[in-house]
Each structure stands twice: as structure tokens, then as C-alpha cells.
Design an enzyme around this catalytic site. Structure first.
Site, short mmCIF file in Angstrom:
data_model
loop_
_atom_site.label_atom_id
_atom_site.label_comp_id
_atom_site.label_asym_id
_atom_site.label_seq_id
_atom_site.Cartn_x
_atom_site.Cartn_y
_atom_site.Cartn_z
CB SER A 54 0.24 5.48 -0.76
OG SER A 54 0.15 4.64 0.03
CG HIS A 91 1.02 -0.13 -3.80
ND1 HIS A 91 2.12 0.18 -3.36
CD2 HIS A 91 0.18 1.04 -3.42
CE1 HIS A 91 1.88 0.46 -2.47
NE2 HIS A 91 1.05 1.63 -2.40
CG HIS A 113 2.64 -2.13 3.39
ND1 HIS A 113 1.72 -1.99 1.89
CD2 HIS A 113 2.52 -0.81 3.37
CE1 HIS A 113 1.86 -0.76 1.42
NE2 HIS A 113 2.07 0.02 2.48
CE1 TYR A 115 -1.89 -3.00 3.26
CE2 TYR A 115 -0.68 -1.19 5.34
CZ TYR A 115 -1.28 -2.41 3.96
OH TYR A 115 -1.38 -0.77 2.72
CD GLU A 116 1.31 -5.85 0.51
OE1 GLU A 116 0.76 -6.35 -0.42
OE2 GLU A 116 1.43 -4.63 0.87
CB ALA A 143 0.86 8.07 2.24
CG MET A 246 0.04 1.28 8.17
SD MET A 246 -1.78 1.61 7.14
CE MET A 246 -2.88 2.18 8.83
CB SER A 247 5.65 1.74 4.80
OG SER A 247 5.88 3.14 4.75
CG ASN A 270 -4.22 11.25 7.62
OD1 ASN A 270 -4.15 10.73 6.29
ND2 ASN A 270 -4.78 11.01 8.65
CG HIS A 284 -6.12 3.99 0.42
ND1 HIS A 284 -4.84 4.15 1.61
CD2 HIS A 284 -6.10 3.70 -0.71
CE1 HIS A 284 -4.00 3.40 0.28
NE2 HIS A 284 -4.21 3.53 -1.03
#
Length: 312
Positions: A54, A91, A113, A115-116, A143, A246-247, A270, A284
Site C-alpha cells: 500500500s 488496489h 490479504h 482479511y479478504e 505500509a 496486515m501482510s 501512521n 486507510h
């Protein structure tokens, strides 16, 4: 699966539910078909695979890393046999081949991911395809939220090691029967990230004059898609994590399993909230904004690293 031959090229059409945990795990033979599909269509075999997270071009914007490739050949994920399709809003979802500083590379513009709804082995399958088409080195970017109090938004963290939180819960991309043609049943992870590439990354930061915003640290991956609670972040910091995302971890495990050299880095988009009195809320949009802000320096950083790999 049906086949349709046109001239000397064979097109493979796969009918499956792209987001199905019930689907059988990819076999070596099925991924060979995916690799063959690509090899029949690309003009050069890539040496380096790059996963654009990201923070580095997963969302298309002018001047991103994929724009820097010469002699580009693009393959939308939905046109590649067996490939999942990215569902993250924005994406791009393309596999892009070309030359970066005259070095043949392949870029994933957008990743998959957990979460997808994808199982981890499916999230990481493009890494095995890269191996089968000749890739020897993987550069993975992401990210991440900064846990280390020395980190600032826009900083870069070279990943020295990771904490596989999902693996602690028994969720691993290597679960299931092992195929020795990919790698051993019990691959070591004490040297998951190549020390020579880490040293070169730090040296490049010095040469580019960005050493003050480049760090070396420990990354941890959670399942998402929600951002973490204050208590969760405090726990992760106590465990030694410097950044959280998350990756990446499952991709690295898969790459090391098939004996690829790995370099990974996080763009700190962040600062993690570990104080209940703080009213900041991670979102996001700031991830995308910081990625655009740092794209030029990240692009140059990766180009120089690719040049180094090609000379090894």
C-alpha cells in the site's frame, strides 16, 4: 479446467471461486501451468520479484514504481490462470514485467490479504509462481503502523525479523502436505531476511542521504481488517515489535521455503495509538497519502537495491 490452443500458445481457463477456503490447495503441477502461461508471453525472465504494498504503488498513481519499468508487459490478475483477484478498494491488481535499471523484474501491483477471505496459502501463491518463472530474490514492501517511539510518519523500516502472530495461532501458508519440490517440511526462519541485503539497504540509505529516517526493526502481521486496540498494541510493543501491519510475513515464509533471498521494508504511514487519552484514529486514507508523499525516494531506493542484486 479447460484448454484452448491458439497457434503455439495455450490458454488456460480456470473456473473457481476466487475467495473460497474450501478450494483444494494449489499443487506443484497447477502452479507450473500458471508459470507456463506467463513464460509463453513474457520477453524476459525476471530475476527479482517486487511486491508493491500500500505504501509503494499497490494503488496506481502517477510516478509509482511500476511506471519506472521499461518494456512493460501487464497481466491483470483476473486473466492469469489460478490467480486470486484483489478485492481491496483501489488496489490495481496487475502482474507487471519489465526492466528496472536494465534488470528484469516482475512487480505485483496489489497483493492478497487474509482479511479478504483468502487462506494464507492462497495469499502467498504468487511467490511460488515467481520462483517457477525464475525469480531468485524477493523485495516485499508494506505500509505499517509505527510502534517504536523513535519512528515518525514517512520513515522507512528495513525488516530485520518478524513475529508471526497468526502462526502462533496455527495459521501458516505452509500448512498441509509438503511438496519437496518447493522446499523442506520444516524450513528454518532464523535467517528469513538476507543480512547482506539488509546491510546494502542501510548503505544505500546513507548514499541517498535518508539515513535519519531509515531504521531496522521487527515487523508483525495481524489478520485485520480492523486496526488494533490499545491493549493489543501495548502487548505487541512489549513483545519487541517495532511496526505492525496486515501482510508480508506469509509471503516471506513462502519465499524462504522455496529458497529465495528476501529483503522487506515498511513505510511507516501512521503512529500506533497506545494511549487511551489519545483521540487520533488510524485510517486507510492516510496510508495512501503517505505512500504518495514518499514514492520518489522509495522508487529510487528499490532501483538501487535491484542494481545491487543484479551485480551479486
Amino acid at each position: 479446467m479447460s484448454q484452448n490452443s491458439t497457434g503455439n500458445l495455450t490458454e488456460y481457463y480456470v473456473k473457481d471461486d476466487n475467495i473460497s477456503n474450501k478450494q483444494e490447495k494449489y499443487t506443484y503441477e497447477s502452479l507450473l501451468l500458471t508459470a507456463q502461461y506467463l513464460l509463453e508471453r513474457i520477453s524476459v525472465k525476471p530475476q527479482v520479484g517486487i511486491i508493491c504494498g500500500s505504501g509503494m504503488g499497490a494503488y496506481w498513481h502517477e510516478g509509482c514504481l511500476a511506471d519506472a519499468l521499461d518494456n512493460r508487459q501487464e497481466f491483470p490478475y483476473e486473466t492469469i490462470p489460478h490467480f486470486p483477484v484483489s478485492t481491496v478498494d483501489g488496489h490495481v491488481g496487475k502482474l507487471i514485467f519489465g526492466n528496472l535499471s536494465d534488470v528484469p523484474v516482475v512487480c505485483m501491483q496489489g497483493r492478497f490479504h487474509y482479511y479478504e477471505g483468502y487462506p494464507l496459502w492462497k495469499c502467498a501463491m504468487p511467490v511460488r509462481v515467481m520462483k517457477l518463472i525464475g525469480v531468485t530474490h524477493l523485495i516485499a514492501s508494506n505500509a505499517a503502523g509505527g510502534l517504536n517511539s523513535d519512528y515518525k510518519v514517512g520513515d522507512i523500516m528495513i525488516v530485520r525479523d518478524h513475529i508471526n502472530m497468526m502462526g502462533f495461532a496455527g495459521n501458516n501458508p505452509l500448512q498441509g502436505p509438503n511438496d519437496e519440490r518447493f522446499g523442506p517440511r520444516f524450513p528454518p526462519m532464523n535467517k528469513a531476511y538476507n543480512s547482506h541485503l539488509i546491510d546494502q539497504g542501510k548503505e544505500l540509505a546513507q548514499k541517498l542521504g535518508i539515513q535519519d529516517c531509515v531504521h531496522e526493526g521487527v515487523y508483525t502481521c495481524l489478520g485485520g481488517p480492523n486496526f488494533e486496540t490499545v491493549a493489543e498494541l501495548r502487548m505487541l510493543k512489549m513483545l519487541g515489535a517495532d511496526a505492525v501491519g496486515m501482510s508480508t510475513v506469509h509471503e516471506v515464509i513462502t519465499a524462504r521455503h522455496c529458497d529465495m533471498d528476501v529483503f522487506a521494508f515498511s513505510l511507516i504511514t501512521n503512529i500506533c495509538v497506545i494511549d487511551y487519552e489519545c483521540h487520533n484514529k488510524p485510517n486507510h486514507e492516510e496510508v495512501m497519502d503517505v505512500g504518495k508523499m514518499r514514492q520518489d525516494v522509495l522508487k529510487l531506493f528499490v532501483k538501487k537495491l535491484v542494481e545491487y542484486i543484479s551485480q551479486k
